[in-house]
Motif scaffolding. Structure first.
Motif, PDB file in Angstrom:
ATOM      1  N   PHE A 109       0.806  -1.208   0.000  1.00 29.23           N
ATOM      2  CA  PHE A 109       0.000   0.000   0.000  1.00 29.23           C
ATOM      3  C   PHE A 109       0.849   1.273   0.000  1.00 29.23           C
ATOM      4  CE2 PHE A 109      -2.545  -3.349   1.995  1.00 29.23           C
ATOM      5  CZ  PHE A 109      -3.606  -3.387   1.102  1.00 29.23           C
ATOM      6  N   ARG A 110       2.123   1.148  -0.409  1.00 30.17           N
ATOM      7  CA  ARG A 110       2.988   2.331  -0.508  1.00 30.17           C
ATOM      8  C   ARG A 110       2.438   3.222  -1.614  1.00 30.17           C
ATOM      9  NH1 ARG A 110       5.930   3.912   2.744  1.00 30.17           N
ATOM     10  NH2 ARG A 110       8.044   4.232   2.162  1.00 30.17           N
ATOM     11  N   ASN A 111       2.515   4.518  -1.385  1.00 30.52           N
ATOM     12  CA  ASN A 111       1.987   5.448  -2.373  1.00 30.52           C
ATOM     13  C   ASN A 111       2.665   6.803  -2.189  1.00 30.52           C
ATOM     14  OD1 ASN A 111       0.393   6.581  -4.379  1.00 30.52           O
ATOM     15  ND2 ASN A 111      -1.497   5.684  -3.605  1.00 30.52           N
ATOM     16  N   SER A 112       2.519   7.655  -3.166  1.00 34.25           N
ATOM     17  CA  SER A 112       3.009   9.028  -3.092  1.00 34.25           C
ATOM     18  C   SER A 112       1.950   9.935  -3.678  1.00 34.25           C
ATOM     19  CB  SER A 112       4.310   9.183  -3.881  1.00 34.25           C
ATOM     20  OG  SER A 112       5.331   8.416  -3.317  1.00 34.25           O
ATOM     21  N   TRP A 113       1.868  11.139  -3.122  1.00 39.21           N
ATOM     22  CA  TRP A 113       0.935  12.124  -3.626  1.00 39.21           C
ATOM     23  C   TRP A 113       1.522  13.493  -3.358  1.00 39.21           C
ATOM     24  CZ3 TRP A 113       0.234   8.765   0.351  1.00 39.21           C
ATOM     25  CH2 TRP A 113       0.092   9.293   1.625  1.00 39.21           C
ATOM     26  N   ASN A 114       0.778  14.525  -3.684  1.00 37.55           N
ATOM     27  CA  ASN A 114       1.274  15.893  -3.512  1.00 37.55           C
ATOM     28  C   ASN A 114       0.437  16.647  -2.494  1.00 37.55           C
ATOM     29  OD1 ASN A 114       1.598  15.373  -6.757  1.00 37.55           O
ATOM     30  ND2 ASN A 114       3.350  16.396  -5.853  1.00 37.55           N
ATOM     31  N   ALA A 115       1.051  17.679  -1.941  1.00 38.06           N
ATOM     32  CA  ALA A 115       0.344  18.714  -1.189  1.00 38.06           C
ATOM     33  C   ALA A 115       0.784  20.033  -1.813  1.00 38.06           C
ATOM     34  CB  ALA A 115       0.692  18.672   0.287  1.00 38.06           C
ATOM     35  N   VAL A 116      -0.186  20.874  -2.130  1.00 37.13           N
ATOM     36  CA  VAL A 116       0.110  22.169  -2.733  1.00 37.13           C
ATOM     37  C   VAL A 116      -0.509  23.241  -1.835  1.00 37.13           C
ATOM     38  CG1 VAL A 116      -1.914  22.056  -4.278  1.00 37.13           C
ATOM     39  CG2 VAL A 116       0.011  23.549  -4.860  1.00 37.13           C
ATOM     40  N   TYR A 117       0.247  24.312  -1.595  1.00 40.06           N
ATOM     41  CA  TYR A 117      -0.217  25.378  -0.715  1.00 40.06           C
ATOM     42  C   TYR A 117      -0.957  26.426  -1.534  1.00 40.06           C
ATOM     43  CZ  TYR A 117      -0.316  28.492   3.282  1.00 40.06           C
ATOM     44  OH  TYR A 117      -0.735  29.277   4.325  1.00 40.06           O
ATOM     45  N   ARG A 123      -3.384  21.650   0.369  1.00 39.13           N
ATOM     46  CA  ARG A 123      -4.417  20.814  -0.259  1.00 39.13           C
ATOM     47  C   ARG A 123      -3.747  19.569  -0.810  1.00 39.13           C
ATOM     48  NH1 ARG A 123      -8.964  24.434  -0.742  1.00 39.13           N
ATOM     49  NH2 ARG A 123      -8.311  26.137   0.606  1.00 39.13           N
ATOM     50  N   PHE A 124      -4.330  18.428  -0.534  1.00 36.27           N
ATOM     51  CA  PHE A 124      -3.775  17.164  -1.027  1.00 36.27           C
ATOM     52  C   PHE A 124      -4.245  16.897  -2.445  1.00 36.27           C
ATOM     53  CE2 PHE A 124      -3.998  16.514   3.628  1.00 36.27           C
ATOM     54  CZ  PHE A 124      -2.638  16.431   3.856  1.00 36.27           C
ATOM     55  N   VAL A 125      -3.343  16.387  -3.273  1.00 37.89           N
ATOM     56  CA  VAL A 125      -3.634  16.114  -4.680  1.00 37.89           C
ATOM     57  C   VAL A 125      -3.101  14.732  -5.016  1.00 37.89           C
ATOM     58  CG1 VAL A 125      -3.228  16.860  -7.058  1.00 37.89           C
ATOM     59  CG2 VAL A 125      -3.431  18.569  -5.238  1.00 37.89           C
ATOM     60  N   GLN A 126      -3.933  13.899  -5.639  1.00 35.92           N
ATOM     61  CA  GLN A 126      -3.538  12.548  -6.030  1.00 35.92           C
ATOM     62  C   GLN A 126      -3.821  12.393  -7.529  1.00 35.92           C
ATOM     63  OE1 GLN A 126      -2.115   9.963  -6.702  1.00 35.92           O
ATOM     64  NE2 GLN A 126      -2.098   8.782  -4.830  1.00 35.92           N
TER      65      GLN A 126
END
Length: 153
Positions: A109-117, A123-126
């Motif tokens: 279940f490893r994953n990566s995503w972004n957070a943008v200010y 705000r989380f972005v996938q």
């Protein structure tokens, strides 16, 4: 406008970002526009020139298609060119195959995503999940019915 820009192959990140966010009036609009451009690209149907440089928008998309790059890297780079503060977050996600109570003991279940200010908050972005496409949409089973597991890519 996003769809028009998405139909063209921009040679540089500067050109792409200028076309995408040039008319945006807020940082949140910039982030949404970048996300939408990434997710409208259907890598299942796109063909790429093998001579593309990896440091171009199309070269990075080719890398994503072939598994040598990732959506979170592309989103972060485009945000950077647009003047947005964006980071990559690595961790675990309850994605396909997760059942309630399953422990995160391995890399399944490893994953990566972004957070943008934007707009005063992170705000989380996938993009990876947003870029999924239905395959053979006419054959997609009804909700709750068992059917082809490969209809979503």
């Amino acid at each position: 406008m996003i769809f028009q820009v998405a139909q063209e192959d921009q040679k540089t990140f500067t050109d792409l970002v200028r076309q995408l966010v040039g008319r945006c009036t807020s940082d949140i609009e910039k982030a949404r526009t970048i996300f939408r451009w990434i997710t409208v690209k259907n890598l299942n149907t796109m063909q790429f020139d093998d001579n593309l440089r990896g440091d171009t928008p199309m070269g990075l998309l080719r890398g994503i298609k072939h598994g040598t790059e990732s959506y979170h890297v592309l989103f972060k780079r485009l945000c950077s060119y647009a003047g947005l503060h964006c980071v990559v977050i690595k961790g675990y996600s309850k994605s396909a195959g997760y059942q309630p109570g399953v422990r995160f003991e391995d890399n399944r279940f490893r994953n990566s995503w972004n957070a943008v200010y934007v707009a005063g908050a992170w705000r989380f972005v996938q993009c990876n999940w947003g870029a999924r496409h239905l395959v053979n949409a006419k054959e997609v089973p009804k909700a709750g019915a068992k059917g082809k597991s490969d209809s979503l890519r």
